[in-house]
Motif scaffolding. Structure first.
Motif, PDB file in Angstrom:
ATOM      1  N   THR A   9     109.366 157.788 186.860  1.00  0.00           N
ATOM      2  CA  THR A   9     108.308 157.262 185.999  1.00  0.00           C
ATOM      3  C   THR A   9     108.879 156.630 184.742  1.00  0.00           C
ATOM      4  OG1 THR A   9     106.664 158.836 186.829  1.00  0.00           O
ATOM      5  CG2 THR A   9     106.274 157.891 184.655  1.00  0.00           C
ATOM      6  N   LEU A  10     109.825 157.308 184.090  1.00  0.00           N
ATOM      7  CA  LEU A  10     110.414 156.775 182.866  1.00  0.00           C
ATOM      8  C   LEU A  10     111.112 155.440 183.132  1.00  0.00           C
ATOM      9  CD1 LEU A  10     111.900 160.012 181.240  1.00  0.00           C
ATOM     10  CD2 LEU A  10     109.853 158.754 180.550  1.00  0.00           C
ATOM     11  N   GLU A  11     111.856 155.354 184.213  1.00  0.00           N
ATOM     12  CA  GLU A  11     112.576 154.118 184.506  1.00  0.00           C
ATOM     13  C   GLU A  11     111.633 152.991 184.907  1.00  0.00           C
ATOM     14  OE1 GLU A  11     116.839 156.055 185.967  1.00  0.00           O
ATOM     15  OE2 GLU A  11     115.463 155.200 187.442  1.00  0.00           O
ATOM     16  N   GLN A  12     110.660 153.297 185.735  1.00  0.00           N
ATOM     17  CA  GLN A  12     109.754 152.248 186.200  1.00  0.00           C
ATOM     18  C   GLN A  12     108.853 151.753 185.070  1.00  0.00           C
ATOM     19  OE1 GLN A  12     107.778 154.151 189.553  1.00  0.00           O
ATOM     20  NE2 GLN A  12     109.775 154.795 190.330  1.00  0.00           N
ATOM     21  N   VAL A  13     108.289 152.659 184.299  1.00  0.00           N
ATOM     22  CA  VAL A  13     107.438 152.250 183.181  1.00  0.00           C
ATOM     23  C   VAL A  13     108.268 151.547 182.111  1.00  0.00           C
ATOM     24  CG1 VAL A  13     105.963 153.091 181.316  1.00  0.00           C
ATOM     25  CG2 VAL A  13     105.729 154.030 183.614  1.00  0.00           C
ATOM     26  N   GLY A  14     109.489 152.033 181.878  1.00  0.00           N
ATOM     27  CA  GLY A  14     110.350 151.384 180.893  1.00  0.00           C
ATOM     28  C   GLY A  14     110.713 149.966 181.283  1.00  0.00           C
ATOM     29  N   LEU A  15     111.101 149.755 182.542  1.00  0.00           N
ATOM     30  CA  LEU A  15     111.432 148.395 182.998  1.00  0.00           C
ATOM     31  C   LEU A  15     110.210 147.487 182.952  1.00  0.00           C
ATOM     32  CD1 LEU A  15     113.757 149.213 186.043  1.00  0.00           C
ATOM     33  CD2 LEU A  15     114.432 148.178 183.870  1.00  0.00           C
ATOM     34  N   ALA A  16     109.058 148.016 183.364  1.00  0.00           N
ATOM     35  CA  ALA A  16     107.836 147.203 183.312  1.00  0.00           C
ATOM     36  C   ALA A  16     107.495 146.821 181.878  1.00  0.00           C
ATOM     37  CB  ALA A  16     106.683 147.967 183.956  1.00  0.00           C
ATOM     38  N   SER A  17     107.695 147.748 180.937  1.00  0.00           N
ATOM     39  CA  SER A  17     107.409 147.439 179.536  1.00  0.00           C
ATOM     40  C   SER A  17     108.380 146.405 178.988  1.00  0.00           C
ATOM     41  CB  SER A  17     107.480 148.725 178.703  1.00  0.00           C
ATOM     42  OG  SER A  17     106.544 149.682 179.160  1.00  0.00           O
ATOM     43  N   LEU A  18     109.651 146.509 179.365  1.00  0.00           N
ATOM     44  CA  LEU A  18     110.640 145.516 178.913  1.00  0.00           C
ATOM     45  C   LEU A  18     110.298 144.113 179.395  1.00  0.00           C
ATOM     46  CD1 LEU A  18     114.025 147.419 179.348  1.00  0.00           C
ATOM     47  CD2 LEU A  18     112.860 146.848 177.211  1.00  0.00           C
ATOM     48  N   MET A  19     109.680 144.016 180.549  1.00  0.00           N
ATOM     49  CA  MET A  19     109.300 142.702 181.067  1.00  0.00           C
ATOM     50  C   MET A  19     107.947 142.232 180.526  1.00  0.00           C
ATOM     51  SD  MET A  19     110.531 142.878 185.064  1.00  0.00           S
ATOM     52  CE  MET A  19     109.888 144.526 185.376  1.00  0.00           C
ATOM     53  N   ALA A  20     106.981 143.134 180.441  1.00  0.00           N
ATOM     54  CA  ALA A  20     105.605 142.728 180.134  1.00  0.00           C
ATOM     55  C   ALA A  20     105.347 142.569 178.640  1.00  0.00           C
ATOM     56  CB  ALA A  20     104.627 143.746 180.720  1.00  0.00           C
ATOM     57  N   VAL A  21     105.925 143.449 177.810  1.00  0.00           N
ATOM     58  CA  VAL A  21     105.607 143.418 176.387  1.00  0.00           C
ATOM     59  C   VAL A  21     106.068 142.121 175.718  1.00  0.00           C
ATOM     60  CG1 VAL A  21     106.043 144.526 174.164  1.00  0.00           C
ATOM     61  CG2 VAL A  21     105.490 145.914 176.165  1.00  0.00           C
ATOM     62  N   PRO A  22     107.326 141.670 175.879  1.00  0.00           N
ATOM     63  CA  PRO A  22     107.701 140.397 175.232  1.00  0.00           C
ATOM     64  C   PRO A  22     106.889 139.212 175.728  1.00  0.00           C
ATOM     65  CG  PRO A  22     109.650 141.621 175.924  1.00  0.00           C
ATOM     66  CD  PRO A  22     108.484 142.289 176.553  1.00  0.00           C
ATOM     67  N   LEU A  40     108.057 145.618 188.867  1.00  0.00           N
ATOM     68  CA  LEU A  40     107.529 144.251 188.875  1.00  0.00           C
ATOM     69  C   LEU A  40     106.013 144.251 189.031  1.00  0.00           C
ATOM     70  CD1 LEU A  40     110.214 142.474 191.113  1.00  0.00           C
ATOM     71  CD2 LEU A  40     109.934 142.277 188.637  1.00  0.00           C
ATOM     72  N   ALA A  41     105.519 145.077 189.946  1.00  0.00           N
ATOM     73  CA  ALA A  41     104.069 145.156 190.128  1.00  0.00           C
ATOM     74  C   ALA A  41     103.396 145.768 188.902  1.00  0.00           C
ATOM     75  CB  ALA A  41     103.753 145.979 191.381  1.00  0.00           C
ATOM     76  N   LEU A  42     104.006 146.785 188.314  1.00  0.00           N
ATOM     77  CA  LEU A  42     103.433 147.400 187.118  1.00  0.00           C
ATOM     78  C   LEU A  42     103.430 146.420 185.945  1.00  0.00           C
ATOM     79  CD1 LEU A  42     105.009 150.981 187.273  1.00  0.00           C
ATOM     80  CD2 LEU A  42     102.729 150.260 188.002  1.00  0.00           C
ATOM     81  N   ALA A  43     104.447 145.576 185.855  1.00  0.00           N
ATOM     82  CA  ALA A  43     104.489 144.572 184.782  1.00  0.00           C
ATOM     83  C   ALA A  43     103.339 143.581 184.923  1.00  0.00           C
ATOM     84  CB  ALA A  43     105.827 143.854 184.799  1.00  0.00           C
ATOM     85  N   ILE A  44     103.008 143.210 186.168  1.00  0.00           N
ATOM     86  CA  ILE A  44     101.881 142.302 186.388  1.00  0.00           C
ATOM     87  C   ILE A  44     100.579 142.930 185.901  1.00  0.00           C
ATOM     88  CG2 ILE A  44     100.497 141.179 188.180  1.00  0.00           C
ATOM     89  CD1 ILE A  44     103.036 140.773 189.768  1.00  0.00           C
ATOM     90  N   LEU A  45     100.417 144.231 186.129  1.00  0.00           N
ATOM     91  CA  LEU A  45      99.209 144.924 185.681  1.00  0.00           C
ATOM     92  C   LEU A  45      99.190 145.121 184.169  1.00  0.00           C
ATOM     93  CD1 LEU A  45      99.080 147.671 188.451  1.00  0.00           C
ATOM     94  CD2 LEU A  45      97.714 145.584 188.344  1.00  0.00           C
ATOM     95  N   MET A  46     100.364 145.268 183.583  1.00  0.00           N
ATOM     96  CA  MET A  46     100.459 145.561 182.155  1.00  0.00           C
ATOM     97  C   MET A  46     100.313 144.312 181.304  1.00  0.00           C
ATOM     98  SD  MET A  46     103.614 147.518 180.277  1.00  0.00           S
ATOM     99  CE  MET A  46     103.529 147.984 178.540  1.00  0.00           C
TER     100      MET A  46
END
Length: 356
Positions: A141-154, A213-219
């Protein structure tokens, strides 16, 4: 003539009209009476659900408040008190499910939640027996949410800045439209898109990064929309004052606009993180689950807290149910800690005012 005028009583010196008002303890008394009558009705009618008793008490409280206030203070004040009572009632109705959820999760989750549960995986553990832990799911969870945040937030932050500060014409309207569309995309659709593009077409395997990648699309649309609204709340006078001093626009955004709205932006980011932290469908399709610890999100199947909860509950035995509730409690604590950190960081980074 002046003496006659002076002898006449002035209307503004007359004592004000006295209005009858209910004592301060009257609403509490009405509430106690409504609860007592509702309990009597529920017990007499054989209603087994306490929720039904509460709804009856709520109706009796509103009706009793209106009737008593009408007799003492008048119908106009009675309508005001009824509106206030309805506001409080709606607040209580919103809090009760939240309290029930937290109370149930804590009561059932603490059975197996200990240091061993947090530091061990499910490797070599029989699903029908006790033992095992959630350590591998926490890492996932930490790795997947962290990677998604690094992609989606900027991307979401820069998109919101473009829409508020620079966006004009058809391109801005098109971006706004697609952001609105993406906000309502189901998580399974995002998972299917990454499955078709990343795994089937490009040939990459199942991994935590694919789920990210999918979580970043949702975020992403949540970050864009929340950041956009926060940037719109910044007064234009601040921008105009900075620009009038000869400060470039990019520096005005960086030094004036963003610091002013940083609290709301961080809150929106945390809402987006909470939105994706509990997603199960993309993990089922892309991460594929793993009983062992996998620290590499770019290679091999991984687990996550939502997938772990689903997996344990699907096993259908008491030991797995206990592990599922404990993992759900860990997930709630994870989101709560993130929100507390965001509030602390927002308060720290918020612009200081003279009143503080």
């Amino acid at each position: 003539m002046s003496a006659v005028v002076q002898d006449q009583p002035r209307s503004d010196l007359r004592p004000p009209l006295a209005h009858r008002r209910l004592p301060r303890w009257a609403p509490a008394a009405v509430a106690v009476a409504a609860v007592a009558v509702a309990c009597g009705i529920g017990a007499g009618a054989g209603l087994s659900s306490h929720l039904q008793w509460g709804l009856i008490a709520l109706i009796l409280f509103v009706v009793g408040t209106y009737a008593l206030t009408s007799l003492v203070e008048g119908r106009r004040q009675a309508k005001d008190r009824v509106a206030t009572s309805l506001v409080w009632a709606c607040f209580i109705l919103a809090v009760v499910p939240l309290y029930s959820l937290i109370e149930t999760t804590v009561a059932k989750g603490v059975k197996v939640l200990d240091g061993n549960f947090l530091t061990h995986s499910m490797g070599g553990v029989i699903t029908t027996g006790p033992g095992g832990g959630v350590y591998h799911a926490i890492i996932g969870t930490l790795e997947q949410v962290g990677l998604a945040s690094l992609m989606a937030v900027p991307i979401g932050l820069f998109t919101a800045i473009y829409l508020v500060e620079y966006g004009r014409g058809r391109l801005a309207k098109a971006v706004t439209f697609f952001v609105d569309v993406m906000t309502g995309i189901p998580s399974i659709v995002a998972g299917l898109f990454i499955l078709a593009f990343w795994i089937i077409i490009l040939g990459f395997g199942y991994s935590g990064f694919a789920g990210s990648l999918a979580l970043a699309i949702l975020m992403m649309p949540v970050v864009v929309r929340s950041t956009e609204e926060m940037l719109k709340l910044v007064p234009n006078e601040l921008r105009e004052a900075s620009l009038a001093l000869g400060v470039p626009k990019w520096r005005t955004i960086l030094k004036v606009v963003l610091p002013t709205s940083v609290g709301g932006i961080l809150t929106g980011v945390m809402l987006a993180v909470a939105r994706i932290a509990g997603e199960t469908a993309p993990v089922l399709l892309l991460v594929f689950g793993n009983q062992l610890i996998n620290n590499n999100p770019f290679s091999g199947a991984q687990s996550s807290l939502p997938y772990y909860v689903y997996e344990q509950y699907a096993n259908g035995n008491d030991a797995s149910y206990d592990r599922a509730w404990a993992a759900a409690l860990v997930l709630i604590a994870f989101v709560m800690i993130l929100n507390l950190l965001a509030r602390g960081l927002a308060r720290w980074k918020a612009p200081k005012t003279s009143g503080r």
